[in-house]
Design a protein around this motif. Structure first.
Motif, mmCIF file in Angstrom:
data_model
loop_
_atom_site.group_PDB
_atom_site.id
_atom_site.type_symbol
_atom_site.label_atom_id
_atom_site.label_comp_id
_atom_site.label_asym_id
_atom_site.label_seq_id
_atom_site.Cartn_x
_atom_site.Cartn_y
_atom_site.Cartn_z
ATOM 1 N N ALA A 158 -6.690 -2.520 -11.567
ATOM 2 C CA ALA A 158 -7.855 -2.422 -12.217
ATOM 3 C C ALA A 158 -7.725 -1.324 -13.215
ATOM 4 C CB ALA A 158 -8.969 -2.365 -11.031
ATOM 5 N N ARG A 159 -7.379 -0.234 -12.752
ATOM 6 C CA ARG A 159 -7.167 1.062 -13.871
ATOM 7 C C ARG A 159 -6.398 0.909 -14.946
ATOM 8 N NH1 ARG A 159 -5.417 5.189 -11.382
ATOM 9 N NH2 ARG A 159 -5.081 4.626 -9.081
ATOM 10 N N ASP A 172 0.774 -1.226 0.017
ATOM 11 C CA ASP A 172 0.115 0.103 -0.122
ATOM 12 C C ASP A 172 0.925 1.277 -0.067
ATOM 13 O OD1 ASP A 172 -2.333 -1.120 -0.140
ATOM 14 O OD2 ASP A 172 -3.159 -0.760 2.021
ATOM 15 N N VAL A 178 -4.485 -3.230 -6.111
ATOM 16 C CA VAL A 178 -5.606 -3.897 -6.735
ATOM 17 C C VAL A 178 -6.199 -2.540 -7.368
ATOM 18 C CG1 VAL A 178 -7.859 -4.667 -6.556
ATOM 19 C CG2 VAL A 178 -5.843 -5.602 -5.289
ATOM 20 N N ASP A 179 -6.346 -1.607 -6.903
ATOM 21 C CA ASP A 179 -7.093 -0.328 -7.410
ATOM 22 C C ASP A 179 -6.413 0.268 -8.679
ATOM 23 O OD1 ASP A 179 -8.932 1.949 -7.397
ATOM 24 O OD2 ASP A 179 -7.267 3.210 -7.299
ATOM 25 N N LEU A 180 -4.931 0.246 -8.646
ATOM 26 C CA LEU A 180 -3.861 0.677 -9.633
ATOM 27 C C LEU A 180 -4.211 -0.494 -10.854
ATOM 28 C CD1 LEU A 180 -0.640 1.786 -7.787
ATOM 29 C CD2 LEU A 180 -1.929 3.005 -9.399
ATOM 30 N N CYS A 238 -8.902 -8.192 -4.128
ATOM 31 C CA CYS A 238 -7.916 -7.905 -2.946
ATOM 32 C C CYS A 238 -8.438 -8.898 -1.891
ATOM 33 C CB CYS A 238 -8.336 -6.572 -2.436
ATOM 34 S SG CYS A 238 -7.192 -6.248 -1.235
ATOM 35 N N PRO A 275 -4.957 -3.186 -1.316
ATOM 36 C CA PRO A 275 -6.032 -2.747 -2.066
ATOM 37 C C PRO A 275 -5.674 -1.506 -2.808
ATOM 38 C CG PRO A 275 -5.999 -1.973 0.370
ATOM 39 C CD PRO A 275 -5.280 -3.133 0.413
ATOM 40 N N VAL A 276 -4.509 -0.874 -2.691
ATOM 41 C CA VAL A 276 -3.898 0.328 -3.196
ATOM 42 C C VAL A 276 -3.458 -0.186 -4.722
ATOM 43 C CG1 VAL A 276 -1.622 1.728 -3.708
ATOM 44 C CG2 VAL A 276 -3.376 1.783 -1.403
ATOM 45 N N THR A 308 0.676 -3.736 -9.482
ATOM 46 C CA THR A 308 -0.054 -2.813 -10.234
ATOM 47 C C THR A 308 -0.692 -3.404 -11.617
ATOM 48 O OG1 THR A 308 2.018 -2.336 -11.506
ATOM 49 C CG2 THR A 308 1.583 -1.278 -9.524
#
Length: 226
Positions: free
Chosen positions: A95-96, A26, A91-93, A105, A88-89, A66
């Motif tokens: 996904a984008r 994260d 996973v968010d990266l 996650c 989660p950081v 990432t």
């Protein structure tokens, strides 16, 4: 130290329950990708894997980070990619950055895996904050999740250390790994046939970063493994 217990009024906080790797990655976020994105050995490993996959293969990416380069490369080749990461950081990266793949996650140690569910599994540097027993158990589970003759691509830092406290990209971590010989023995014990090994020295794109040993291994599930 990430992952060490902290309390508020004698109570364990939600942060305390998170895997240490989640805390570390994260904090690193996209910086990790920038430091390791230029690994030619990693991309060569992916090319070897792509050369052995049928069109539209289902691939599990363990510790997907990432999403680059692993999930991105596989998804761009038309494969069905599912990535898991505890951060989660990250996973968010992912996904984008890689919308053509799916990311979740979760701690892979706690994710149910069906027998013969995947055509391939990628495990790039995602074992290093697990104990030796956890690494061995997880590799066995991942091998069983492969279809017969399914492919597994892995990478690790082949250094014989156990619960070794160190600093990684400014973050305190406790690392556990195997020598190259013991790592490949772990893979064969899990029912995997080692097809290729590549040992390289890689220097992360960081100020004053020393070179570090990387081991890339390509395996295939033995038909009789179970």
């Amino acid at each position: 130290m990430p992952g060490h217990a902290r309390s508020e009024g004698g109570k364990v906080t939600a942060e305390d329950q998170r895997p240490p790797a989640a805390v570390v990655f994260d904090a690193l976020g996209a910086t990790y990708e920038k430091a390791f994105a230029q690994s030619e050995a990693h991309r060569a490993s992916l090319e070897r894997l792509l050369g052995r996959l049928a069109p539209g293969s289902r691939v599990l990416d363990v510790g997907s980070g990432t999403g680059r380069p692993t999930a991105e490369t596989l998804a761009a080749a038309g494969h069905d990619v599912l990535g898991f990461d505890v951060s989660p950081v990250m996973v968010d990266l992912a996904a984008r950055q890689v919308p053509d793949a799916a990311f979740r996650c979760a701690d892979i140690r706690e994710v149910p895996l069906d027998e013969g569910e995947f055509d391939a599994v990628c495990v790039y540097f995602s074992l290093l904050q697990m104990s030796r027993r956890e690494q061995s158990d997880l590799v066995r589970r991942l091998a069983r999740a492969l279809k017969p003759a399914g492919q597994m691509a892995l990478a690790t830092v082949p250094v014989d250390v156990e619960d070794f406290e160190t600093v990684f990209m400014g973050q305190s971590v406790r690392a556990t790994s195997f020598s190259a010989e013991d790592f490949t023995a772990l893979l064969t014990a899990a029912g995997l046939a080692v097809l290729s090994e590549e040992s390289v020295m890689f220097t992360p794109a960081l100020p004053d970063a020393p070179p570090e040993p990387h081991l890339f291994v390509h395996c295939e599930r033995e038909p009789s493994a179970g």
